[in-house]
Design an enzyme around this catalytic site. Structure first.
Site, short mmCIF file in Angstrom:
data_model
loop_
_atom_site.label_atom_id
_atom_site.label_comp_id
_atom_site.label_asym_id
_atom_site.label_seq_id
_atom_site.Cartn_x
_atom_site.Cartn_y
_atom_site.Cartn_z
N LYS A 17 -17.88 34.84 -9.22
CA LYS A 17 -18.47 33.75 -8.43
C LYS A 17 -19.80 33.32 -9.03
O LYS A 17 -20.54 34.14 -9.59
CB LYS A 17 -18.68 34.22 -6.99
CG LYS A 17 -17.39 34.32 -6.21
CD LYS A 17 -17.66 34.21 -4.73
CE LYS A 17 -16.35 34.01 -3.98
NZ LYS A 17 -16.55 33.61 -2.60
N ASP B 217 -27.84 28.90 21.36
CA ASP B 217 -27.41 30.29 21.08
C ASP B 217 -25.96 30.54 21.48
O ASP B 217 -25.35 31.49 20.99
CB ASP B 217 -28.30 31.29 21.84
CG ASP B 217 -29.76 31.17 21.45
OD1 ASP B 217 -30.05 30.66 20.35
OD2 ASP B 217 -30.63 31.56 22.26
N ARG C 35 -32.74 34.46 -3.36
CA ARG C 35 -33.71 33.63 -2.64
C ARG C 35 -33.42 33.75 -1.14
O ARG C 35 -32.29 34.03 -0.74
CB ARG C 35 -33.60 32.15 -3.05
CG ARG C 35 -34.02 31.87 -4.49
CD ARG C 35 -35.52 31.96 -4.67
NE ARG C 35 -35.96 31.54 -6.00
CZ ARG C 35 -36.01 32.33 -7.07
NH1 ARG C 35 -35.61 33.60 -6.97
NH2 ARG C 35 -36.43 31.88 -8.23
O1 F6P Z 1 -32.87 30.17 22.72
C1 F6P Z 1 -32.97 29.22 21.69
C2 F6P Z 1 -33.84 29.75 20.58
O2 F6P Z 1 -33.93 28.75 19.59
C3 F6P Z 1 -33.39 31.08 19.97
O3 F6P Z 1 -32.33 30.91 19.06
C4 F6P Z 1 -34.66 31.56 19.34
O4 F6P Z 1 -34.66 32.96 19.22
C5 F6P Z 1 -35.71 31.10 20.31
O5 F6P Z 1 -35.14 30.03 21.06
C6 F6P Z 1 -36.99 30.63 19.69
O6 F6P Z 1 -37.88 30.39 20.70
P1 F6P Z 1 -39.20 29.51 20.56
O7 F6P Z 1 -38.77 28.07 20.47
O8 F6P Z 1 -39.95 29.81 21.80
O9 F6P Z 1 -39.88 29.94 19.30
#
Ligand code: F6P
Ligand code: ADP
Length: 324
Positions: free
Chosen positions: A214, A128, A248
């Site tokens: 585009k 993140d 999509r």
């Molecule tokens: O913090 C990393 C992350 O991949 C976030 O981007 C996402 O919101 C969350 O973890 C998803 O969590 P989990 O793997 O528990 O579904």
């Protein structure tokens, strides 16, 4: 002088965590320390799931994604009882200092443990990239490249069919991954939690791209943005928003966390792991190891726990200009 350190990975796994475990273990052993690995993050601290780590135990893991120590979300660790149990187990094992590899939540947990008297050193690791105290965290570069590859691929099929795609990327409540993959992928639209946006303005951007001739339009939507990609698509449908393209939706999800770390993340993780052990050896404790102004840094966890990282929102405007 410390003789025995513990190490764990916590929260969402990130490509490069293994390289950090390897670096911490080998730097510590090189300095004459004993190393214990705690499995499943804070959960393993509470359940006493610990293994000795020797030099050969971390062989061959630098190239592997995920974390061989495993990871977990552990709501119990947010309670006083959970933290006291973790502390008791750490003391029983003779662990004198704990290295916590993880993101925002994990470093907040590490900070709480430090307040109870257990010295800790954090290592910034999350796809993140939402941790104050480090411009870049372990895993985000690899995740970004995965998102980018997906965007590039979607663009080719979008152009063949004169379509628009809404691509939803991870990042929890931080828009870094979306903004950067949008810029690198030349997206027409980027929607992130840090900046206001709504379905009408997205429809308008898509329409304008169509009118400019585009063959496709790409909208990168952060999962934490006010509207999810599927909500935006549903809005277009129910409000008969004409965007010029057929639409999509693709949600990348956990694809972005999987697979082998790239060179950047392996090197960053190695540097962070090496510095974490050197920091604790020189008595720099209860800090987060990260990178700031291009240099490896240590920042007190007290400044990081609960802090919010700021994004450079001028980059959004730049991305918009470059995608006309
Ligand atoms: O913090 C990393 C992350 O991949 C976030 O981007 C996402 O919101 C969350 O973890 C998803 O969590 P989990 O793997 O528990 O579904
Ligand atoms: P990340 O570290 O990737 O941001 P989470 O936010 O899920 O992931 O946090 C990982 C773990 O850190 C949580 O499951 C919990 O055990 C611990 N944690 C998070 N926030 C706190 C907190 N405020 N106090 C104590 N522990 C916390």
């Amino acid at each position: 002088m410390f003789k025995h350190i513990g190490i764990l990975t916590s929260g969402g796994d990130a490509p490069g965590m293994n390289a950090a475990i390897r670096a911490v273990t080998r730097t510590a052993i090189h300095a004459g320390l004993e190393v214990t690995g705690i499995r499943y993050g804070f959960s393993g601290l509470i359940s006493n799931d610990m293994i000795p780590l020797r030099v050969r135990d971390v062989g061959g893991i630098i190239s592997r994604g995920g974390t061989f120590l495993r990871s977990a979300r552990c709501p119990e660790f947010k309670t006083q009882d959970g933290q006291q149990q973790a502390l008791k187990n750490l003391r029983q094992q003779g662990i004198e200092v704990l290295v916590v590899i993880g993101g925002n939540g994990s470093q907040t947990g590490a900070f709480h443990l430090s307040k109870l008297g257990m010295p800790v050193v954090g290592i910034a690791s999350t796809i993140d990239n939402d941790l104050a105290g480090s411009e870049v965290t372990i895993g985000v570069d690899t995740a970004l490249n995965i998102a980018l590859e997906a965007i590039d691929r979607l663009k080719t099929t979008a152009s063949s069919h004169n379509r628009a795609f809404l691509v939803e990327v991870m990042g929890r409540d931080c828009g870094y991954l979306a903004m950067m993959s949008g810029i690198a992928g030349g997206a027409e639209v980027v929607a992130i939690p840090e900046s206001p946006c709504n379905p009408e303005s997205i429809a308008q951007s898509f329409r304008a791209s169509h009118e400019r001739g585009k063959a496709h339009a790409i909208g990168v939507i952060a999962e934490g943005a006010k509207f999810k990609a599927t909500d935006i698509a549903a809005y277009f449908k129910t409000h008969h928003e004409r965007i010029g393209f057929e639409l999509r939706v693709t949600t990348l999800g956990h694809m972005q966390r999987g697979g082998a770390p790239g060179a950047f993340d392996r090197i960053l993780a190695s540097r962070f792991g090496y510095e974490a052990v050197n920091a604790l050896l020189r008595g720099s404790l209860n800090v987060l190891v990260g990178i700031q102004n291009g240099k490896i840094s240590t920042t007190p966890l007290s400044e990081i726990a609960h802090a919010k990282k700021q994004l450079d929102l001028q980059l959004l405007e730049m991305g918009r200009t470059l995608s006309i």
